[in-house]
Motif scaffolding. Structure first.
Motif, PDB file in Angstrom:
ATOM      1  N   GLU A  66     -26.716  16.724 -32.311  1.00  0.00           N
ATOM      2  CA  GLU A  66     -26.810  17.798 -31.804  1.00  0.00           C
ATOM      3  C   GLU A  66     -26.570  18.617 -32.971  1.00  0.00           C
ATOM      4  N   LEU A  67     -27.918  19.392 -33.326  1.00  0.00           N
ATOM      5  CA  LEU A  67     -27.512  20.163 -34.538  1.00  0.00           C
ATOM      6  C   LEU A  67     -26.819  21.986 -34.258  1.00  0.00           C
ATOM      7  N   ALA A  68     -26.030  22.362 -34.626  1.00  0.00           N
ATOM      8  CA  ALA A  68     -26.028  23.683 -33.918  1.00  0.00           C
ATOM      9  C   ALA A  68     -26.043  25.038 -35.894  1.00  0.00           C
ATOM     10  N   ARG A  69     -27.208  26.032 -35.394  1.00  0.00           N
ATOM     11  CA  ARG A  69     -27.382  26.170 -36.703  1.00  0.00           C
ATOM     12  C   ARG A  69     -27.317  28.083 -36.879  1.00  0.00           C
ATOM     13  N   SER A  70     -26.508  28.906 -37.293  1.00  0.00           N
ATOM     14  CA  SER A  70     -27.034  30.246 -36.496  1.00  0.00           C
ATOM     15  C   SER A  70     -27.773  30.826 -37.924  1.00  0.00           C
ATOM     16  N   TRP A  71     -28.332  31.796 -37.107  1.00  0.00           N
ATOM     17  CA  TRP A  71     -28.968  33.314 -38.102  1.00  0.00           C
ATOM     18  C   TRP A  71     -28.261  33.725 -38.698  1.00  0.00           C
ATOM     19  N   THR A  72     -27.343  34.103 -39.564  1.00  0.00           N
ATOM     20  CA  THR A  72     -26.860  34.920 -39.892  1.00  0.00           C
ATOM     21  C   THR A  72     -26.657  36.811 -39.588  1.00  0.00           C
ATOM     22  N   PRO A  73     -27.684  36.888 -39.668  1.00  0.00           N
ATOM     23  CA  PRO A  73     -27.517  38.563 -39.372  1.00  0.00           C
ATOM     24  C   PRO A  73     -27.675  38.562 -38.071  1.00  0.00           C
ATOM     25  N   GLY A  74     -28.030  37.852 -37.407  1.00  0.00           N
ATOM     26  CA  GLY A  74     -28.092  37.677 -35.715  1.00  0.00           C
ATOM     27  C   GLY A  74     -26.388  38.051 -35.270  1.00  0.00           C
ATOM     28  N   TYR A  75     -26.095  36.578 -35.995  1.00  0.00           N
ATOM     29  CA  TYR A  75     -24.880  36.839 -35.171  1.00  0.00           C
ATOM     30  C   TYR A  75     -23.398  38.446 -35.496  1.00  0.00           C
ATOM     31  N   CYS A  76     -23.685  38.433 -37.143  1.00  0.00           N
ATOM     32  CA  CYS A  76     -22.989  39.058 -37.552  1.00  0.00           C
ATOM     33  C   CYS A  76     -22.828  40.973 -36.230  1.00  0.00           C
ATOM     34  N   ALA A  77     -24.251  40.376 -35.818  1.00  0.00           N
ATOM     35  CA  ALA A  77     -24.650  41.895 -35.341  1.00  0.00           C
ATOM     36  C   ALA A  77     -24.410  41.707 -33.453  1.00  0.00           C
ATOM     37  N   SER A  78     -23.746  40.937 -34.050  1.00  0.00           N
ATOM     38  CA  SER A  78     -23.752  39.620 -32.026  1.00  0.00           C
ATOM     39  C   SER A  78     -22.369  40.247 -31.032  1.00  0.00           C
ATOM     40  N   SER A  79     -21.287  40.741 -31.924  1.00  0.00           N
ATOM     41  CA  SER A  79     -19.775  41.872 -31.509  1.00  0.00           C
ATOM     42  C   SER A  79     -19.509  42.923 -32.796  1.00  0.00           C
ATOM     43  N   LYS A  80     -18.658  43.729 -32.071  1.00  0.00           N
ATOM     44  CA  LYS A  80     -18.022  44.846 -33.066  1.00  0.00           C
ATOM     45  C   LYS A  80     -17.216  43.843 -33.986  1.00  0.00           C
ATOM     46  N   ARG A  81     -16.256  43.256 -33.330  1.00  0.00           N
ATOM     47  CA  ARG A  81     -15.407  42.323 -34.382  1.00  0.00           C
ATOM     48  C   ARG A  81     -15.918  40.894 -34.963  1.00  0.00           C
ATOM     49  N   ALA A  82     -17.589  40.827 -35.166  1.00  0.00           N
ATOM     50  CA  ALA A  82     -17.897  39.828 -35.449  1.00  0.00           C
ATOM     51  C   ALA A  82     -18.293  40.397 -38.182  1.00  0.00           C
ATOM     52  N   CYS A  83     -18.145  41.736 -37.583  1.00  0.00           N
ATOM     53  CA  CYS A  83     -18.396  41.400 -39.369  1.00  0.00           C
ATOM     54  C   CYS A  83     -16.592  41.786 -39.812  1.00  0.00           C
ATOM     55  N   ALA A  84     -16.029  41.712 -38.913  1.00  0.00           N
ATOM     56  CA  ALA A  84     -15.049  41.033 -40.232  1.00  0.00           C
ATOM     57  C   ALA A  84     -14.843  39.857 -40.679  1.00  0.00           C
ATOM     58  N   ALA A  85     -15.693  39.287 -39.808  1.00  0.00           N
ATOM     59  CA  ALA A  85     -15.563  37.820 -40.427  1.00  0.00           C
ATOM     60  C   ALA A  85     -16.655  37.621 -42.253  1.00  0.00           C
ATOM     61  N   ARG A  86     -16.127  36.779 -42.888  1.00  0.00           N
ATOM     62  CA  ARG A  86     -16.167  37.242 -44.440  1.00  0.00           C
ATOM     63  C   ARG A  86     -18.642  36.674 -44.261  1.00  0.00           C
ATOM     64  N   GLU A  87     -18.539  35.455 -43.773  1.00  0.00           N
ATOM     65  CA  GLU A  87     -19.272  34.951 -43.580  1.00  0.00           C
ATOM     66  C   GLU A  87     -20.368  36.367 -43.518  1.00  0.00           C
ATOM     67  N   CYS A  88     -20.156  37.615 -43.071  1.00  0.00           N
ATOM     68  CA  CYS A  88     -20.487  39.184 -42.575  1.00  0.00           C
ATOM     69  C   CYS A  88     -20.998  39.823 -44.018  1.00  0.00           C
ATOM     70  N   ALA A  89     -20.554  39.754 -45.070  1.00  0.00           N
ATOM     71  CA  ALA A  89     -19.882  40.651 -45.941  1.00  0.00           C
ATOM     72  C   ALA A  89     -21.337  40.637 -47.376  1.00  0.00           C
ATOM     73  N   THR A  90     -21.721  41.909 -47.258  1.00  0.00           N
ATOM     74  CA  THR A  90     -22.573  41.933 -48.429  1.00  0.00           C
ATOM     75  C   THR A  90     -23.299  40.704 -49.302  1.00  0.00           C
ATOM     76  N   ASN A  91     -22.473  41.009 -50.133  1.00  0.00           N
ATOM     77  CA  ASN A  91     -23.109  39.761 -50.700  1.00  0.00           C
ATOM     78  C   ASN A  91     -23.231  38.350 -50.436  1.00  0.00           C
ATOM     79  N   VAL A  92     -22.691  37.709 -49.176  1.00  0.00           N
ATOM     80  CA  VAL A  92     -22.907  36.876 -48.746  1.00  0.00           C
ATOM     81  C   VAL A  92     -24.117  36.285 -47.152  1.00  0.00           C
ATOM     82  N   MET A  93     -24.309  37.126 -46.674  1.00  0.00           N
ATOM     83  CA  MET A  93     -25.395  37.253 -45.834  1.00  0.00           C
ATOM     84  C   MET A  93     -26.621  37.579 -46.015  1.00  0.00           C
ATOM     85  N   GLU A  94     -27.311  36.609 -45.776  1.00  0.00           N
ATOM     86  CA  GLU A  94     -28.320  36.120 -46.575  1.00  0.00           C
ATOM     87  C   GLU A  94     -29.374  35.790 -45.133  1.00  0.00           C
TER      88      GLU A  94
END
Length: 302
Positions: A66-94
């Motif tokens: 199984e290959l699991a991939r994230s739709w990053t903006p959806g993950y970053c919006a999925s919880s209040k804590r998600a924005c703390a992840a660096r993958e959700c930084a402005t210059n990373v999230m696409e």
């Protein structure tokens, strides 16, 4: 997902990479599944589990990936804590699919006592064939460097997800048989196979074109070949978070051709396929629709 130092057997993503180029994979949807039984009882309704050291303990080799991939903006919006992840930084999230992980799995569950079965092996011990000079504990150097990892797998590059994925799932890619004597994948080979597959598939154009809007769940599924070929995970607000696709285990025990995802274990999984159960339409968020769009930038290899 064979030991290069031993026999120079190069892992190849078999039928998939033979038939697709990166450009083709990004430009056009996958071919529809020939399986007419896309309808699945209890779709997106059940919970399943894995079993530790599952190949050896349950005396059964895995037969699917199984290959699991994230739709990053959806993950970053999925919880209040998600924005703390660096993958959700402005210059990373696409607005693109990014790597969660490649998981050895059982296409039909293995008996596991009173539970409903074991659906994937996890946390596997080191098999006897494993080369003594190859790292077993996670080695950051096994992940493709720099911009490749940042683009395909920002959660790995910035937030350390690769260590978890290797320990829980990648270790089981080393097991081809229950005895642990036949060569499976080393850590480097597993990482190469994982990133090669993610690179080859890319993000369907239908999904990137939909960023910032919503689409019918059937149209989202069609971008990956239809309801039998994909599981789509959503938040309670029907925001796309994750995409899971299934592949046969190849003749060389690497990643083989795309296959229908099992009804029981993948398509009936609430974690994997909640969009299909709850969401007539799926929201495909753009980065500026997340609460993270003003997050601090992080240093990258760009």
């Amino acid at each position: 997902s064979r030991s290069r130092a031993r026999v120079m057997r190069i892992l190849v993503v078999t039928a998939l990479l033979a038939s697709l180029t990166v450009a083709d994979a990004r430009a056009t949807p996958a071919s529809p599944s020939s399986d007419a039984s896309a309808n699945c009882p209890n779709v997106g309704a059940r919970s399943h589990g894995g079993c530790d050291d599952g190949v050896r303990a349950r005396d059964r080799a895995f037969d699917m990936w199984e290959l699991a991939r994230s739709w990053t903006p959806g993950y970053c919006a999925s919880s209040k804590r998600a924005c703390a992840a660096r993958e959700c930084a402005t210059n990373v999230m696409e607005p693109t699919l990014t790597l969660h992980g490649l998981w050895p799995s059982f296409s039909t569950p293995v008996d596991f006592g009173s539970r409903d079965g074991c659906y994937w092996p996890q946390n596997c011990e080191k098999p006897s064939w494993y080369p003594s000079d190859a790292p077993w504990a996670f080695d950051r150097r096994s992940v493709p460097p720099g911009r490749t990892a940042e683009r395909l797998a920002p959660a790995w590059a910035f937030d350390g997800l690769g260590a978890h994925e290797w320990a829980k799932h990648g270790t089981c890619a080393a097991w081809v048989d229950a005895r642990g004597t036949s060569p499976g994948m080393t850590q480097v080979e597993f990482m190469n196979a994982t990133f090669r597959l993610a690179e080859a598939l890319g993000t369907p154009r239908a999904l990137t074109d939909a960023a910032g809007t919503d689409v019918a769940v059937e149209d989202a599924q069609a971008a990956f070949g239809g309801a039998a070929r994909v599981a789509l995970g959503c938040t309670r607000a029907c925001e796309l978070v994750q995409v899971v696709q299934c592949f046969a285990r190849g003749e060389d025990s690497g990643v083989g051709a795309p296959v229908d995802c099992p009804c029981v274990g993948v398509r009936d999984s609430r974690y994997d396929n909640s969009c299909a159960r709850d969401c007539p339409r799926v929201r495909v968020l753009a980065p500026d629709q997340t609460p993270c769009h003003r997050a601090t930038d992080v240093a990258t290899a760009r």
